[in-house]
Design an enzyme around this catalytic site. Structure first.
Site, PDB file in Angstrom:
ATOM      1  N   ASP A  11      30.977  34.083  45.379  1.00  0.00           N
ATOM      2  CA  ASP A  11      31.022  33.792  46.808  1.00  0.00           C
ATOM      3  C   ASP A  11      31.939  34.826  47.469  1.00  0.00           C
ATOM      4  OD1 ASP A  11      30.923  32.664  49.287  1.00  0.00           O
ATOM      5  OD2 ASP A  11      32.074  30.862  48.766  1.00  0.00           O
ATOM      6  N   ASP A 106      25.785  35.863  51.080  1.00  0.00           N
ATOM      7  CA  ASP A 106      27.066  36.142  50.418  1.00  0.00           C
ATOM      8  C   ASP A 106      27.360  35.255  49.213  1.00  0.00           C
ATOM      9  OD1 ASP A 106      27.716  33.791  51.877  1.00  0.00           O
ATOM     10  OD2 ASP A 106      29.818  34.366  51.784  1.00  0.00           O
ATOM     11  N   GLU A 107      26.345  34.611  48.699  1.00  0.00           N
ATOM     12  CA  GLU A 107      26.576  33.694  47.582  1.00  0.00           C
ATOM     13  C   GLU A 107      25.419  33.750  46.609  1.00  0.00           C
ATOM     14  OE1 GLU A 107      27.342  29.378  47.908  1.00  0.00           O
ATOM     15  OE2 GLU A 107      27.900  29.922  49.939  1.00  0.00           O
TER      16      GLU A 107
HETATM   17 MG    MG Z   1      31.478  33.147  51.396  1.00  0.00          MG
END
Ligand code: MG
Length: 358
Positions: A11, A106-107
């Protein structure tokens, strides 16, 4: 397949805001808010850690954020840039394993069970992932390492920012028992409130409930709660599926009886679906049409193609065949829909597959 999987959840820390601080040195060390304007009705899409110190968080109304921190720098999101950085990060993931499941820009989950680097130590692999991401993009990621998705996801949040948190198989059950319900990924606000009202505040509380009782209270998802209370999550990292389907439909003010007109309408809807696919960088394998007749009965027809496609409107022959396999034209039609499923993110596809199709 080995008995115990090795899952890493990555993350990125304050992703959008960090990209802004990376690209504009004048933002560094300052409270940066991405999305919304000080006096608008918008909400904060993301904010830097400096802004978080003022209690600002994503999804907060920007007017509230402005009151909390009037000196904050409000910037417009640059999604094209975020997407590009996201693609770079995903390319890094794929140097370690092909089993990558992106959850958002973003993960992602990575299954590194088969990765032989660092003698297969998932902790060292996570460390290297973080350092490669830093080196290649200048951005900081947090990593959670565990033997299933649920625990890896919870772990990545334990030590943010720049975190690396490991939950070993022998620690899983004990870890979950200590975990407050609000930290359970997959349990939303409403369910949390419901659980609290039932006296369930931690994993330990949850574990006292039988499977039958959980099913009775929460429906099918009770099975998932029963498992995770014991540190068990059998869901696999799915490198194929991003979303299940995309569709568009339209209801007509007057029922249609002309098949040519129906085909035009479906083609128009398929174009819309194609635009969404392109927007989201997705390809599809299955074409779907939906027909609702004047008596409100409804049928769907689908066809899975050999090669993934991104322009369903070009599949005119298939659309025609699918429509002809219904009673459309014989019966009047009040609604038509076009859709696709079997979605793949273009990052997950071999470039040769795309070329073959074009
Ligand atoms: Mg994040």
């Amino acid at each position: 397949m080995p008995l115990t999987r090795k899952i890493i959840h990555i993350d990125m820390d304050a992703f959008y805001a960090s990209v802004e601080q990376r690209d504009f040195s004048e933002y560094r060390g300052k409270p940066v808010i991405v999305g919304g304007q000080p006096n608008s009705r918008g909400v904060v899409a993301a904010c830097s850690y400096e802004a978080r110190r003022f209690g600002i968080h994503s999804a907060m109304p920007s007017a509230t954020a402005y009151r909390a921190c009037p000196q904050a720098i409000f910037v417009k999101p640059r999604f094209e840039v975020y997407r590009q950085v996201s693609a770079e990060i995903q390319a890094i993931f794929r140097q370690f394993t092909s089993m990558v499941e992106p959850l958002s820009l973003d993960e992602a989950y990575l299954d590194v069970s088969e990765c032989r680097l660092h003698s297969g130590s998932a902790t060292l692999i996570a460390k290297q992932l973080k350092s490669d991401i830093k080196h290649m993009t200048g951005l900081i990621a947090s990593a959670g390492v565990s033997y299933n998705k649920f625990l890896a996801k919870v772990a990545s949040d334990m030590d943010k920012p720049d975190g690396l948190y490991v939950i070993k198989p022998e620690q899983g059950e004990e870890f979950v028992s200590q975990l407050p319900i609000r930290k359970f990924f997959g349990i939303g606000r409403a369910t949390e409130t419901k659980m609290h009202s039932l006296g369930i505040y931690t994993g330990t509380d949850l574990k006292t409930w039988s499977r039958e009782a959980l099913l009775a209270r929460f429906g099918k998802v009770g099975n998932f709660y029963y498992s995770i209370a014991r540190g068990i999550d059998k869901r696999e990292v799915n490198s194929q599926r991003v979303r299940k389907s995309i569709s568009a439909e339209t209801t007509f003010t007057e029922d249609l009886s002309d098949v040519t007109e129906m085909l035009n309408q479906i083609k128009h809807l398929a174009e819309k679906v194609g635009n969404t696919l392109a927007d989201k960088h997705l390809w599809a394998k299955t074409l779907i049409i939906k027909v609702k007749f004047d008596d409100f009965s409804q049928v769907t027809r689908s066809k899975t193609l050999e090669c993934p496609f991104q322009s369903p409107a070009l599949l005119e022959d298939d659309i025609k065949t699918l429509l002809e396999s219904t009673e459309a034209g014989v019966r009047k039609v009040r609604l038509l829909g076009a859709g696709v499923s079997g979605l793949l993110h273009e990052d997950c596809m071999e470039s040769s597959t795309q070329i073959a199709l074009l």
